[in-house]
Design a protein around this motif. Sequence first.
Motif, short mmCIF file in Angstrom:
data_model
loop_
_atom_site.label_atom_id
_atom_site.label_comp_id
_atom_site.label_asym_id
_atom_site.label_seq_id
_atom_site.Cartn_x
_atom_site.Cartn_y
_atom_site.Cartn_z
N ASP A 27 -2.85 7.83 1.53
CA ASP A 27 -3.00 7.08 2.77
C ASP A 27 -3.70 7.93 3.83
OD1 ASP A 27 -2.68 4.73 4.19
OD2 ASP A 27 -0.82 5.39 5.14
N GLY A 28 -4.60 7.31 4.56
CA GLY A 28 -5.45 8.02 5.51
C GLY A 28 -6.86 8.21 4.99
N THR A 29 -7.08 7.89 3.70
CA THR A 29 -8.44 7.86 3.17
C THR A 29 -9.21 6.74 3.88
OG1 THR A 29 -7.63 8.55 1.00
CG2 THR A 29 -9.82 7.56 1.08
N PRO A 30 -10.43 6.99 4.35
CA PRO A 30 -11.16 5.94 5.07
C PRO A 30 -11.43 4.72 4.19
CG PRO A 30 -12.20 8.09 5.38
CD PRO A 30 -11.19 8.26 4.30
N ALA A 31 -11.68 3.61 4.83
CA ALA A 31 -12.08 2.39 4.12
C ALA A 31 -13.28 2.69 3.23
CB ALA A 31 -12.43 1.30 5.12
N GLY A 65 0.86 -1.17 0.00
CA GLY A 65 0.00 0.00 0.00
C GLY A 65 0.89 1.22 0.00
N THR A 66 0.35 2.37 0.35
CA THR A 66 1.16 3.58 0.40
C THR A 66 1.43 3.97 1.85
OG1 THR A 66 -0.86 4.92 0.24
CG2 THR A 66 0.36 4.52 -1.78
N GLN A 67 2.58 4.57 2.07
CA GLN A 67 3.03 5.09 3.35
C GLN A 67 2.84 4.08 4.47
OE1 GLN A 67 1.81 9.15 4.13
NE2 GLN A 67 2.71 9.88 2.25
N ALA A 100 -12.37 -4.94 -30.06
CA ALA A 100 -12.11 -6.26 -29.48
C ALA A 100 -13.33 -6.83 -28.77
CB ALA A 100 -10.94 -6.16 -28.50
N GLY A 101 -14.35 -5.99 -28.55
CA GLY A 101 -15.58 -6.49 -27.92
C GLY A 101 -15.80 -6.05 -26.50
N ALA A 102 -15.02 -5.09 -26.01
CA ALA A 102 -15.22 -4.60 -24.64
C ALA A 102 -16.62 -4.00 -24.50
CB ALA A 102 -14.17 -3.56 -24.28
N LYS A 103 -17.25 -4.29 -23.37
CA LYS A 103 -18.62 -3.84 -23.14
C LYS A 103 -18.71 -2.45 -22.52
CE LYS A 103 -20.72 -7.54 -24.65
NZ LYS A 103 -19.56 -8.29 -25.17
N GLY A 104 -17.61 -1.94 -22.00
CA GLY A 104 -17.64 -0.64 -21.38
C GLY A 104 -16.23 -0.20 -21.01
N LEU A 105 -16.11 1.06 -20.58
CA LEU A 105 -14.84 1.61 -20.12
C LEU A 105 -14.87 1.86 -18.62
CD1 LEU A 105 -13.75 4.39 -22.69
CD2 LEU A 105 -13.00 1.99 -22.58
N ILE A 106 -13.72 1.65 -17.99
CA ILE A 106 -13.51 2.02 -16.60
C ILE A 106 -12.35 3.01 -16.59
CG2 ILE A 106 -12.83 1.25 -14.31
CD1 ILE A 106 -13.87 -1.54 -15.03
N VAL A 107 -12.61 4.24 -16.17
CA VAL A 107 -11.55 5.25 -16.11
C VAL A 107 -11.08 5.36 -14.66
CG1 VAL A 107 -10.89 7.64 -16.55
CG2 VAL A 107 -12.54 6.50 -18.05
N THR A 108 -9.80 5.05 -14.44
CA THR A 108 -9.24 5.06 -13.09
C THR A 108 -8.72 6.45 -12.76
OG1 THR A 108 -8.66 2.72 -13.11
CG2 THR A 108 -7.43 4.13 -11.61
N THR A 109 -9.17 6.99 -11.64
CA THR A 109 -8.75 8.32 -11.19
C THR A 109 -8.11 8.29 -9.81
OG1 THR A 109 -10.90 8.81 -10.19
CG2 THR A 109 -10.63 9.36 -12.51
N ASP A 110 -8.09 7.14 -9.14
CA ASP A 110 -7.65 7.09 -7.73
C ASP A 110 -6.21 6.59 -7.63
OD1 ASP A 110 -8.62 4.68 -8.73
OD2 ASP A 110 -9.22 3.92 -6.80
N TRP A 111 -5.28 7.52 -7.72
CA TRP A 111 -3.87 7.13 -7.60
C TRP A 111 -3.05 8.36 -7.24
CZ3 TRP A 111 -1.48 2.48 -7.65
CH2 TRP A 111 -0.09 2.47 -7.73
N VAL A 112 -2.05 8.17 -6.35
CA VAL A 112 -1.07 9.20 -6.02
C VAL A 112 0.30 8.62 -6.32
CG1 VAL A 112 -0.06 10.59 -4.19
CG2 VAL A 112 -2.53 10.27 -4.25
N PHE A 113 1.12 9.33 -7.07
CA PHE A 113 2.41 8.81 -7.51
C PHE A 113 3.50 8.96 -6.44
CE2 PHE A 113 0.37 10.12 -11.55
CZ PHE A 113 0.35 8.89 -12.17
#
Length: 403
Positions: A297-301, A41-43, A158-171
């Motif tokens: 890190d520190g974001t609630p569950a 995980g982070t930190q 290729a037949g993908a049914k939808g897109l998932i755009v990921t926005t939750d990341w800290v480098f």
Amino acid sequence: MANFKLTNPWARNPWFETVAEAQRRAKQRLPKSVYLSLVAGTQGGITVNDNVDAFSEIGFAPHVVGAQDERDMSTSVMGVDLSFPVMISPTGVQAVDKDGEVAVARAAAARGTAMGLSSFASHPIEEVTAVNDKIFFQIYWLGTKEEILARAERAREAGAKGLIVTTDWVFNIGRDWGSPEIPEKMDLKALIRLAPEVAVKPRYAWDWFNKGNLTIPDLTAPNVSHGKGLPGPTFFGAYGEWMNTPSPTWEDLEWLREQWGGPFMVKGITRIDDAKRAVDIGATAISVSNHGGNNLDGTPATIRLLGPIADAVGKDVDVLLDGGIRRGSDVAKAVALGAKAVMVGRAYLWGLAANGQAGVENVLDLLRMGLDGVLMGTGHKSVHDLSRDDLILPEGFERSYGG
């Protein structure tokens, strides 16, 4: 001359009774660096631990009479039918098994559910959709708009049914006890450096040795190629490009949603106002997610955040939960708090590491059985009947912000 056939000296009873046992077997089989990449995980790991531990704070209020003989767990996400409310969360290069994402896709198909395929997957999307027709392609905001759209169009073809755009990341945030060092590519230099780790994990090396041919784990990202038919960059090459691409705005996400024109999920929602913005741009679904504890890190569950978000936008979009799912009872708790389904990550990767495709199927079976047990204990015929009335929530359990 008699035929001589090698047998696996590490063969054992393949079935495991819990996800925790899958994790134990994964740790036993994998080289240290590979295993640590699955649990990092982070930190300080506050969020990654809370994602799991928070579920234990929720109790059930069962009925002792009235269990239903037939129980229906089927649901749908973004218009795709699922046999039960669990789908595969997209994760990057899966060097825990030589068949990687293809094995996972087969397992999901065998259990009637969908899979999110990462842009950083080690197998091309065409190979994955060939074995499972319920694939959502996950996109990072990486490169130019033209390149992002080209990857989306390739997924559509290729037949993908939808897109998932990921926005939750800290480098660039390492964990206190240290993040594993992963090589840029599996060349001779990397193999020599990792040899001491692999030497003490002979089963891992054995499993990559197939009929006399050594298959070296692929650390490239073929779904991030800069043109159809071109080779993909290394995992870290793609990662570096992602780090250096300006983060998207809500207007950028709306542009991509309009260009795609089909089912569209925004992954990484933890605030009510962000959930509402996702609705405003026309998203079909949102995933309440903190990237498995690899975000700030520190974001609630996520299970603490789910209920208020589902209450705010659950009538407008499919709400999913991602983070900390280890048991079927966790799935039930998430559904009772408003999730249409959950996405699992580490749990299926441990299954994959423990026993390949069969191990992923094993994990999905455990989650299904656990969920079925909750339906029986609460007296419900359908997973859609689960509600807060079935739960005992301690005071102050839920978190809500941005409302």
